[in-house]
Design an enzyme around this catalytic site. Structure first.
Site, short mmCIF file in Angstrom:
data_model
loop_
_atom_site.label_atom_id
_atom_site.label_comp_id
_atom_site.label_asym_id
_atom_site.label_seq_id
_atom_site.Cartn_x
_atom_site.Cartn_y
_atom_site.Cartn_z
N HIS A 243 11.13 -39.31 -41.26
CA HIS A 243 11.11 -39.23 -42.72
C HIS A 243 11.11 -37.77 -43.20
O HIS A 243 12.02 -37.31 -43.89
CB HIS A 243 9.84 -39.88 -43.28
CG HIS A 243 9.61 -41.28 -42.85
ND1 HIS A 243 10.34 -42.34 -43.33
CD2 HIS A 243 8.69 -41.83 -42.00
CE1 HIS A 243 9.90 -43.48 -42.80
NE2 HIS A 243 8.89 -43.18 -41.99
C1 BDR Z 1 5.82 -41.13 -45.27
O1 BDR Z 1 4.49 -41.59 -45.08
C2 BDR Z 1 3.92 -40.96 -43.98
O2 BDR Z 1 3.34 -41.89 -43.13
C3 BDR Z 1 4.97 -40.13 -43.32
O3 BDR Z 1 4.44 -38.92 -42.85
C4 BDR Z 1 5.99 -39.91 -44.40
O4 BDR Z 1 5.69 -38.76 -45.16
C5 BDR Z 1 6.76 -42.26 -44.95
O5 BDR Z 1 6.51 -43.36 -45.77
#
Ligand code: BDR
Ligand code: CA
Length: 313
Positions: A243
């Protein structure tokens, strides 16, 4: 070309860690003025610890790391140990950090930096809940117009939610903060799950990290191996979604990404859809566009860039 000045606001998190490593591996392109930590994936003490572990892994102990808000603006903190493990950085065995945490509060650092640097020259890169950024904007509204751009990871539209059926984690944890940022008038790029779920660490991509043979390459392979189990079980996907590295990759190679300038608003009232990002992708309202909402990326190009850059550390 002078490198672009950025502040990384983060809650590491293995994918945050990879995003930070990609930035630190690219000093000719990105000047990391500071890393500001926020409570999110794990509580603040751990995110502030993890950010320093990553700086030391990258052999950049001089990067200033600040602790910020330890809870959302108006609600209890929700964390994601079920994804990232107890420390937030489970996977590799990495030493406790020796570099100090800065005394200054992260929000004060953000405000001071935006006031000190020339207007329009500092980009904010939020990788977690938007609490620090919203607090800075509330406390010092004059800084909003001084921001060059905000490139953030958060939200989802076609991909719906990962923490609730409707909401993505970063926005869900602090929807009021996200609302403040999205309505701020700053120039905003959003990396929602719609795109980040296409940045999957498949087995060959993981092998490429490991084949770097460096502490960084091996740690990244171990980190992504750790948190892929969650997405594999949940979505049946081919590997861990990177992500947050979409944010730093966008700064380095925006041509890898495509999206639309649309209106994006956050649900802050309904318990059913709390934190949902409603993106007017089809332009069915008159609501003005406030963000570039990314929908797709060249995944092979993204992983080629990432692996090459990580190899420089
Ligand atoms: C986001 O939530 C976190 O768990 C990850 O680091 C990312 O920023 C994804 O939904
Ligand atoms: Ca994150």
């Amino acid at each position: 070309m002078t490198p672009r000045k950025i502040i990384i606001d983060t809650d590491p998190g293995q994918d945050d860690a990879v995003a930070i490593l990609l930035a630190l591996a690219s000093p000719e392109d990105l000047d990391v003025l500071g890393i500001t930590c926020v409570a999110g994936n794990v509580p603040l003490t751990l995110t502030a610890r993890n950010a320093r572990i990553i700086c030391e892994l990258a052999d950049k102990p001089g990067v200033p790391v600040y602790a910020g808000c330890d809870r959302p603006l108006g609600r209890a903190l929700v964390t994601a140990e079920h994804v990232h493990g107890k420390t937030g950085l489970d996977g590799p065995e990495l030493p406790e950090p020796k570099m100090p945490l800065q005394d200054q509060h992260a929000v004060d650092f953000i405000v001071e930096t935006l006031r000190r640097e020339d207007a329009g020259t500092v980009t904010l890169c939020p990788l977690g809940p938007l609490t620090n950024i919203a607090t800075a904007f509330q406390r010092a509204p004059d800084i909003v117009e001084r921001v060059q751009e905000i490139v953030l990871m958060g939200g989802a539209y076609f991909e719906v939610g990962n923490i609730t059926p409707a909401a993505e984690f970063n926005i869900y944890v602090d929807p009021e903060a996200a609302d403040i940022v999205l309505k701020s008038g700053a120039s905003i790029v959003v990396m929602p799950l719609d795109v980040t779920h296409k940045a999957l660490v498949t087995a060959p991509r993981n092998a490429a990290f490991r084949a770097l043979g460096t502490p960084v390459g091996i740690a990244v392979a171990q980190m992504t191996e750790f948190f892929e189990r969650f997405d594999k079980e949940k979505y049946g996907s081919a590997g861990a979604p990177l992500h947050d590295p979409c944010v730093t990759a966008y700064l380095l190679a925006p041509e890898l990404f495509s999206g639309r300038r649309v209106n994006v608003e956050v649900e802050t009232h309904s318990e059913l859809t709390m934190g949902m990002t409603v993106a007017d992708w089809w332009g069915v309202t008159d609501r003005p566009a406030n963000a570039l909402f990314i929908g797709d990326l060249d995944a092979d190009g993204f992983f080629a860039l990432l692996t090459d850059r990580l190899g420089r550390l």
